[in-house]
Structures are given as structure tokens and as C-alpha cells.
Design a protein around this motif. Structure first.
Motif, PDB file in Angstrom:
ATOM      1  N   GLY A 297      56.127  33.168  29.725  1.00  0.00           N
ATOM      2  CA  GLY A 297      57.454  32.579  29.821  1.00  0.00           C
ATOM      3  C   GLY A 297      57.607  31.717  31.048  1.00  0.00           C
ATOM      4  O   GLY A 297      56.813  30.801  31.290  1.00  0.00           O
ATOM      5  N   ASN A 298      58.607  32.032  31.858  1.00  0.00           N
ATOM      6  CA  ASN A 298      58.891  31.237  33.046  1.00  0.00           C
ATOM      7  C   ASN A 298      58.121  31.683  34.278  1.00  0.00           C
ATOM      8  O   ASN A 298      58.336  31.153  35.369  1.00  0.00           O
ATOM      9  N   LEU A 299      57.232  32.657  34.121  1.00  0.00           N
ATOM     10  CA  LEU A 299      56.490  33.182  35.266  1.00  0.00           C
ATOM     11  C   LEU A 299      55.327  32.264  35.621  1.00  0.00           C
ATOM     12  O   LEU A 299      54.576  31.828  34.757  1.00  0.00           O
ATOM     13  N   ILE A 300      55.185  31.968  36.898  1.00  0.00           N
ATOM     14  CA  ILE A 300      54.015  31.236  37.366  1.00  0.00           C
ATOM     15  C   ILE A 300      53.358  32.035  38.483  1.00  0.00           C
ATOM     16  O   ILE A 300      54.027  32.543  39.385  1.00  0.00           O
ATOM     17  N   THR A 301      52.041  32.200  38.374  1.00  0.00           N
ATOM     18  CA  THR A 301      51.256  32.879  39.393  1.00  0.00           C
ATOM     19  C   THR A 301      50.540  31.816  40.211  1.00  0.00           C
ATOM     20  O   THR A 301      49.763  31.024  39.679  1.00  0.00           O
ATOM     21  N   THR A 302      50.823  31.779  41.492  1.00  0.00           N
ATOM     22  CA  THR A 302      50.227  30.755  42.350  1.00  0.00           C
ATOM     23  C   THR A 302      49.448  31.417  43.488  1.00  0.00           C
ATOM     24  O   THR A 302      49.873  32.495  43.960  1.00  0.00           O
ATOM     25  N   PRO A 303      48.292  30.885  43.863  1.00  0.00           N
ATOM     26  CA  PRO A 303      47.725  29.580  43.513  1.00  0.00           C
ATOM     27  C   PRO A 303      46.839  29.560  42.269  1.00  0.00           C
ATOM     28  O   PRO A 303      46.271  28.509  41.951  1.00  0.00           O
ATOM     29  N   ALA A 304      46.690  30.692  41.558  1.00  0.00           N
ATOM     30  CA  ALA A 304      45.778  30.721  40.410  1.00  0.00           C
ATOM     31  C   ALA A 304      46.140  29.694  39.351  1.00  0.00           C
ATOM     32  O   ALA A 304      45.267  29.136  38.686  1.00  0.00           O
ATOM     33  N   MET A 305      47.459  29.438  39.180  1.00  0.00           N
ATOM     34  CA  MET A 305      47.903  28.482  38.170  1.00  0.00           C
ATOM     35  C   MET A 305      48.282  27.143  38.798  1.00  0.00           C
ATOM     36  O   MET A 305      48.950  26.325  38.172  1.00  0.00           O
ATOM     37  N   SER A 306      47.836  26.920  40.025  1.00  0.00           N
ATOM     38  CA  SER A 306      48.221  25.708  40.755  1.00  0.00           C
ATOM     39  C   SER A 306      47.058  24.735  40.856  1.00  0.00           C
ATOM     40  O   SER A 306      45.926  25.132  41.145  1.00  0.00           O
ATOM     41  N   GLY A 307      47.340  23.455  40.638  1.00  0.00           N
ATOM     42  CA  GLY A 307      46.342  22.419  40.857  1.00  0.00           C
ATOM     43  C   GLY A 307      45.157  22.533  39.928  1.00  0.00           C
ATOM     44  O   GLY A 307      45.197  23.177  38.879  1.00  0.00           O
ATOM     45  N   ASN A 308      44.052  21.900  40.336  1.00  0.00           N
ATOM     46  CA  ASN A 308      42.874  21.835  39.477  1.00  0.00           C
ATOM     47  C   ASN A 308      41.711  22.650  40.024  1.00  0.00           C
ATOM     48  O   ASN A 308      40.544  22.271  39.875  1.00  0.00           O
ATOM     49  N   GLY A 309      42.015  23.797  40.619  1.00  0.00           N
ATOM     50  CA  GLY A 309      40.965  24.718  41.045  1.00  0.00           C
ATOM     51  C   GLY A 309      40.547  25.625  39.898  1.00  0.00           C
ATOM     52  O   GLY A 309      40.876  25.385  38.728  1.00  0.00           O
ATOM     53  N   LEU A 310      39.833  26.698  40.221  1.00  0.00           N
ATOM     54  CA  LEU A 310      39.383  27.677  39.239  1.00  0.00           C
ATOM     55  C   LEU A 310      40.033  29.022  39.518  1.00  0.00           C
ATOM     56  O   LEU A 310      40.195  29.421  40.668  1.00  0.00           O
ATOM     57  N   ALA A 311      40.401  29.743  38.437  1.00  0.00           N
ATOM     58  CA  ALA A 311      40.962  31.092  38.557  1.00  0.00           C
ATOM     59  C   ALA A 311      39.957  32.092  38.012  1.00  0.00           C
ATOM     60  O   ALA A 311      39.318  31.858  36.985  1.00  0.00           O
ATOM     61  N   VAL A 312      39.832  33.238  38.696  1.00  0.00           N
ATOM     62  CA  VAL A 312      38.790  34.212  38.389  1.00  0.00           C
ATOM     63  C   VAL A 312      39.416  35.553  38.005  1.00  0.00           C
ATOM     64  O   VAL A 312      40.239  36.104  38.748  1.00  0.00           O
ATOM     65  N   SER A 313      39.007  36.086  36.857  1.00  0.00           N
ATOM     66  CA  SER A 313      39.410  37.429  36.435  1.00  0.00           C
ATOM     67  C   SER A 313      38.372  38.432  36.914  1.00  0.00           C
ATOM     68  O   SER A 313      37.306  38.065  37.422  1.00  0.00           O
ATOM     69  N   SER A 314      38.662  39.721  36.730  1.00  0.00           N
ATOM     70  CA  SER A 314      37.826  40.766  37.319  1.00  0.00           C
ATOM     71  C   SER A 314      37.186  41.670  36.273  1.00  0.00           C
ATOM     72  O   SER A 314      37.779  41.986  35.239  1.00  0.00           O
ATOM     73  N   THR A 315      35.970  42.118  36.599  1.00  0.00           N
ATOM     74  CA  THR A 315      35.288  43.151  35.823  1.00  0.00           C
ATOM     75  C   THR A 315      34.912  44.308  36.745  1.00  0.00           C
ATOM     76  O   THR A 315      34.868  44.143  37.976  1.00  0.00           O
ATOM     77  N   GLY A 316      34.629  45.457  36.158  1.00  0.00           N
ATOM     78  CA  GLY A 316      34.193  46.594  36.948  1.00  0.00           C
ATOM     79  C   GLY A 316      33.715  47.720  36.057  1.00  0.00           C
ATOM     80  O   GLY A 316      34.187  47.871  34.925  1.00  0.00           O
ATOM     81  N   PRO A 317      32.784  48.530  36.549  1.00  0.00           N
ATOM     82  CA  PRO A 317      32.244  49.625  35.742  1.00  0.00           C
ATOM     83  C   PRO A 317      33.225  50.787  35.638  1.00  0.00           C
ATOM     84  O   PRO A 317      34.208  50.868  36.378  1.00  0.00           O
ATOM     85  N   LEU A 318      32.930  51.692  34.733  1.00  0.00           N
ATOM     86  CA  LEU A 318      33.682  52.932  34.583  1.00  0.00           C
ATOM     87  C   LEU A 318      32.671  54.067  34.649  1.00  0.00           C
ATOM     88  O   LEU A 318      31.991  54.375  33.672  1.00  0.00           O
ATOM     89  N   GLY A 319      32.506  54.626  35.865  1.00  0.00           N
ATOM     90  CA  GLY A 319      31.553  55.716  36.046  1.00  0.00           C
ATOM     91  C   GLY A 319      30.201  55.254  36.549  1.00  0.00           C
ATOM     92  O   GLY A 319      29.174  55.832  36.163  1.00  0.00           O
ATOM     93  N   PHE A 320      30.162  54.264  37.440  1.00  0.00           N
ATOM     94  CA  PHE A 320      28.900  53.750  37.976  1.00  0.00           C
ATOM     95  C   PHE A 320      28.063  54.853  38.608  1.00  0.00           C
ATOM     96  O   PHE A 320      26.842  54.931  38.389  1.00  0.00           O
ATOM     97  N   ALA A 321      28.705  55.721  39.378  1.00  0.00           N
ATOM     98  CA  ALA A 321      27.964  56.772  40.075  1.00  0.00           C
ATOM     99  C   ALA A 321      27.401  57.819  39.120  1.00  0.00           C
ATOM    100  O   ALA A 321      26.526  58.604  39.507  1.00  0.00           O
ATOM    101  N   MET A 322      27.869  57.817  37.891  1.00  0.00           N
ATOM    102  CA  MET A 322      27.383  58.761  36.884  1.00  0.00           C
ATOM    103  C   MET A 322      26.423  58.091  35.907  1.00  0.00           C
ATOM    104  O   MET A 322      26.112  58.636  34.857  1.00  0.00           O
TER     105      MET A 322
END
Length: 458
Positions: A297-322
Motif C-alpha cells: 500500500g502506502n508503506l515505503i521502506t527506505t533506503p531499500a526502496m530508494s533510488g537505483n541501488g540493490l536490496a538484499v533479503s536474508s537466509t539462515g539455517p534452522l539447526g546448524f549446530a545439529m
């Protein structure tokens, strides 16, 4: 369980949406077609003084006159402006700290965290890229964030202290205005810097680009900062700071219907686009609220949605130590959306249930014993509580940790292709990813999960 929940809330580091806080009435962000003598004269005539200005037409100005903005806009030399605004661009971080021995010194004695505990470099195939000679050497990465502890023994060799700056306003000589001073012992900017460029020096951790140069540019203090400080930091880093890449592990959410916020976001866009034209790749964290930004909707997240840079999402394990190897699993908290996400990178997670302890070895010293879920986060450098020349390590999780991983892979590419344009660098980073999730560009991974080996094999 309550303790874990409290830790989780504090460990979702950076790019966290937060309500805007009131800013100092004397600060304004102004825009013009360009900035020169006519704009300086208009500001002075209206009773203001430029704190920072850039030829591209963006300036941060202070004034004690209540009618300053209306007066300077009436001059005709300034196109638009708004009162600057302070927001919580990162949360106050409560890290999961390294165990300490009886003497109170962090039990950290070698890079042994790297083979057994540091899952992130392996997940992006950084060791294979190092084996081909690509370590980020000669590439400058600006960290626009809170303070970077430049004397950390696992960072100092790669920090350009001469180019370091702070754009945070405050009393002269105070911690607030120093680039290497912040509150607490974690220091978000220091953690980010270690993910990028902690050297392979026989100490605690190894960055994904372990010979890149960090340019610390402080725009936040205790997690909060102003649009003006961030904009100034971007333009400084791209110019005098001589950065090749800018990493911004920060962010806040605003309503598009807020006129002043929209004006500030427009100025942020202009700063990022200016940096791009100057040959600098800007990489930002996507945010940690689980928002579908294709339908926000009207929500903007900045600077991820600003200009012509790149935005990065995240990954991560579930139980790496196991024994889990699912390091490319999408993190439980990451923002997503095909319209915004460019690539995904390791940022960690904390979704594993319970507080059962797990133990992982180090090459030297006693094993590390902490809750199993904490090993699913990203370990890196932090301030600690010692004096100059000391430092510590903590685990954090967030798109704040994913963005520097992507920035570091971009640094490896830049080392191989030092003359690459921003457009070419972007394309090489995105085209060398592994296509995870739905085939093609998808809302969670964008073009895919970053792959350092493929990136430097192009």
C-alpha cells in the motif's frame, strides 16, 4: 522461552521499521537542480547555514528561524525542502555475546570460528573464490551505519581511519559525533564491517572479502539517525570517501502520504542515484518485518526502496549446530517482494524452538556452548568492553547481516574487474547467483542467492 523472545526482539538487527521520532526543528533537507553560490546565498538570506551541501543539488541546512523553510523556498533558488527527521533506523541491539573465561576476557584465540562456526562464508562459496586469488584487495566498501570500532584487532588492518567520518550532530567532542564511538558493547556497524572484511589473521572470524578496505561513515548513534546524516554520508562516501561500494544495513518505514517524509525519501533517492552516477554500487538491507512489499500500500521502506541501488533479503539455517545444512532457507523475518528484492544472502535466523544447548568446536581452545538457535545467526566482530586494541564477537541476525555479505561478494567481483561500471557490477552480481525458490526472479530471493565462486568465474 520469555528470555529467548526478549533476545530475539533485540537481535533482529537493522533495517527494522520503526515509528519516526521528532527531529530538531533547526535542521532541513533542501533540494535544487544543482548546488552552488546562488543556493548558498538563498540559504544565508533566509537565516540558515549549510551543514553539508553537494553539487548534485542536495543540502542539509540548519536555521534558528521558524519561517526559514518558507523564506528559502520563496527565493526561487531552492526547488523543495522539508524539516529533517530522526528515526530509529536500527533497533537497540542486545547481542548474544561470546562466552568469557574466568578472567573476563572473551575466549577467542583463533580463526577457528571460520571452519566450524562461521557458516555464512561457506554458504556463498567464498573460500573457493579466495582460492582463485579474489579477496577484495584494493576495493573500498563504505559502511554507513553506527560506529565502527577501528582498533578491533580483527578489523584494524582493513579500516581506513583517515577517510572515516561522522555526520551525526551533537556536542563537539562527544561520543555522539565520533565515528568510532557508540553506546553499549555490540556496535551494529562493527558487526557489519567484520562480515565484509575481517582479515584472515589468525584471530576470531574471517570476512567474505578479507582484504577489502572498510571506510567507516557514521550516520547513526545508538541505532537512530536523521535523513540528513544518511544523505550526507552517502554523498561523502561516493566522493571524498572514494568508495567503490556502499553498504547500508539500516532502514525505516514511512507512509507515502506523509508529505515531509516523501520529500526526505526523494532526497535519499537523489543521493543514491548520484552515487550510482559517480560509479558507486549502493547495497541496502531489505528489512526485518516480514512485509510483502509488493502489496504494501502506502508503506515505503527506505533506503531499500530508494533510488537505483540493490536490496538484499536474508537466509539462515534452522539447526546448524545439529547438522542442518539449509543455509539458503529464507529467514523467518525477512521482507520480500519481486519489485524490491535483487538478491538474497546469509543473514541468519533464530526460529529454532527451545533453549537446548549445543556445542561446536574451535581449532584452538575450548568448544563453544550456547543455545542451539544462536548458532543459526551470524557471528562477527563487535566492540566489547575493553580498551583500544581489544574487541569481542557476537551473533546477530537480520537483513543487516545479509546486505554486507552481498556487498563483500560485489567487492570480489570489483577486484577482478576494477573498471566495471555500476551497471556491469550489478549484472555480474545478479547473474552469478544460484536460482533458489521459484524459477527465475521471485519475491524472496530476487535473482537468486549470491555465489562468490560463480561471481569471480565470469
Amino acid at each position: 522461552m520469555a528470555l529467548k523472545k526478549n533476545l530475539i526482539h533485540s537481535l533482529v538487527a537493522a533495517a527494522c521499521a520503526a515509528a519516526a521520532l521528532p527531529a530538531m526543528a533547526a535542521d532541513y533537507v533542501l533540494q535544487a537542480a544543482q548546488w552552488g553560490a546562488a543556493q548558498d546565498a538563498a540559504v544565508q538570506a533566509a537565516g540558515g547555514k549549510a551543514r553539508f551541501s553537494h553539487a548534485s543539488g542536495v543540502a542539509v541546512v540548519e536555521s534558528e528561524r521558524a519561517d526559514f523553510l518558507s523564506q528559502v523556498l520563496a527565493s526561487g533558488a531552492i526547488q523543495s525542502g522539508a524539516p529533517d527527521r530522526v528515526a530509529q533506523f536500527t533497533p537497540n541491539v542486545k547481542s548474544f555475546d561470546m562466552p568469557v573465561d574466568a578472567s573476563g576476557v572473551p575466549a577467542v584465540i583463533s580463526d577457528a570460528f571460520y571452519p566450524y562456526i562461521q557458516w555464512a562464508p561457506q554458504s556463498v562459496k567464498a573460500p573457493q573464490a579466495w582460492g582463485l586469488g579474489y579477496t577484495g584487495k584494493g576495493v573500498r566498501v563504505a559502511v554507513i551505519d553506527g560506529a565502527v570500532w577501528g582498533s578491533h584487532p580483527d578489523l584494524a588492518a582493513n579500516v581506513d581511519t583517515a577517510a572515516a567520518r561522522s555526520f551525526v550532530a551533537g556536542a563537539p567532542g562527544s561520543c555522539q559525533v565520533k565515528w568510532d564511538c557508540d553506546t553499549g558493547t555490540a556496535w551494529h556497524g562493527t558487526h557489519v564491517a567484520g562480515i565484509i572484511a575481517a582479515p584472515a589473521n589468525g584471530l576470531g572470524v574471517v570476512g567474505i572479502a578479507p582484504e577489502a578496505t572498510i571506510v567507516p561513515v557514521k550516520a547513526l548513534h545508538s541505532g537512530s539517525g536523521s535523513f540528513g546524516a544518511i544523505i550526507s554520508a552517502i554523498l561523502y562516501a561516493a566522493g571524498e570517501g572514494r568508495a567503490d561500494i556502499i553498504n547500508m544495513s539500516l532502514g525505516a518505514d514511512f507512509n507515502r502520504g506523509d508529505r515531509d517524509a516523501a520529500e526526505l525519501v526523494a532526497a535519499m533517492n537523489k543521493a543514491i542515484n548520484t552515487a550510482t552516477r559517480q560509479g558507486v554500487l549502493v547495497i541496502s538491507a531489505a528489512g526485518n518485518d516480514g512485509y510483502d512489499l509488493d502489496h504494501s500500500g502506502n508503506l515505503i521502506t527506505t533506503p531499500a526502496m530508494s533510488g537505483n541501488g540493490l536490496a538484499v533479503s536474508s537466509t539462515g539455517p534452522l539447526g546448524f549446530a545439529m547438522g542442518a545444512t539449509n543455509t539458503r532457507r529464507i529467514s523467518s523475518y525477512t521482507n520480500y517482494g519481486s519489485s524490491m528484492i535483487s538478491v538474497a544472502a546469509p543473514g541468519g535466523d533464530f526460529a529454532l524452538e527451545g533453549n537446548a544447548p549445543c556445542m561446536l568446536p574451535r581449532a584452538n581452545g575450548s568448544p563453544v556452548v550456547i543455545p542451539c538457535w544462536a548458532f543459526d545467526m551470524v557471528i562477527s566482530t563487535v566492540r566489547g568492553s575493553g580498551g583500544p586494541g581489544t574487541g569481542s564477537y557476537s551473533w546477530m541476525a537480520g537483513t543487516s547481516m545479509a546486505a554486507p555479505a552481498a556487498s563483500a561478494v560485489a567487492a570480489l567481483i570489483k577486484q577482478k574487474y576494477p573498471g566495471a561500471s555500476v551497471g556491469a557490477l550489478k549484472n555480474m552480481l545478479m547473474n552469478s547467483t544460484d536460482d533458489e525458490g521459484k524459477k527465475g526472479h521471485d519475491p524472496y530471493y530476487g535473482r537468486g542467492f549470491v555465489n562468490a565462486l560463480k561471481a569471480v568465474s565470469q
